[in-house]
Write a protein that holds these residues in place. Sequence first.
Motif, PDB file in Angstrom:
ATOM      1  N   VAL A 181      -0.771  11.547 -15.722  1.00 25.98           N
ATOM      2  CA  VAL A 181      -1.464  11.448 -14.537  1.00 25.98           C
ATOM      3  C   VAL A 181      -0.611   9.394 -13.967  1.00 25.98           C
ATOM      4  N   VAL A 182      -0.039   9.824 -12.783  1.00 27.99           N
ATOM      5  CA  VAL A 182       0.447   8.374 -12.158  1.00 27.99           C
ATOM      6  C   VAL A 182      -0.645   8.514 -11.302  1.00 27.99           C
ATOM      7  N   GLU A 183      -1.447   7.280 -11.202  1.00 34.53           N
ATOM      8  CA  GLU A 183      -2.332   7.251 -10.118  1.00 34.53           C
ATOM      9  C   GLU A 183      -1.629   6.310  -8.602  1.00 34.53           C
ATOM     10  N   PRO A 184      -1.671   6.989  -7.978  1.00 35.70           N
ATOM     11  CA  PRO A 184      -1.466   6.318  -6.729  1.00 35.70           C
ATOM     12  C   PRO A 184      -1.260   4.886  -6.485  1.00 35.70           C
ATOM     13  N   GLU A 185      -0.665   4.722  -5.216  1.00 34.79           N
ATOM     14  CA  GLU A 185      -0.769   3.332  -5.210  1.00 34.79           C
ATOM     15  C   GLU A 185      -1.873   3.249  -3.881  1.00 34.79           C
ATOM     16  N   PRO A 186      -2.533   2.308  -4.286  1.00 33.25           N
ATOM     17  CA  PRO A 186      -2.933   1.658  -3.031  1.00 33.25           C
ATOM     18  C   PRO A 186      -3.072   1.756  -2.192  1.00 33.25           C
ATOM     19  N   HIS A 187      -3.231   2.529  -0.564  1.00 30.03           N
ATOM     20  CA  HIS A 187      -2.515   2.338   0.659  1.00 30.03           C
ATOM     21  C   HIS A 187      -2.875   0.914   1.389  1.00 30.03           C
ATOM     22  N   SER A 188      -1.731   0.459   1.857  1.00 28.78           N
ATOM     23  CA  SER A 188      -2.374  -1.274   1.848  1.00 28.78           C
ATOM     24  C   SER A 188      -3.396  -1.325   3.459  1.00 28.78           C
TER      25      SER A 188
END
Length: 62
Positions: free
Chosen positions: A53-60
Amino acid sequence: MAALAWLLIPLFAAIGAGLWGSWANRNRKTAGDGIELAGYTRFREAMEKPDAVVEPEPHSGG
């Protein structure tokens, strides 16, 4: 003559039922279980893989 017609109706019905029964009970040639087994094998292999599972990038956020 009308009595003969009434006797022929069940005769034709019995013949039709016999033909339908033999058609419904015929040996059908199927593709085999190879396709289903291959799909199950792919499913099982996918379930045995470690979690990738690829962790989603945090939204800025802005």
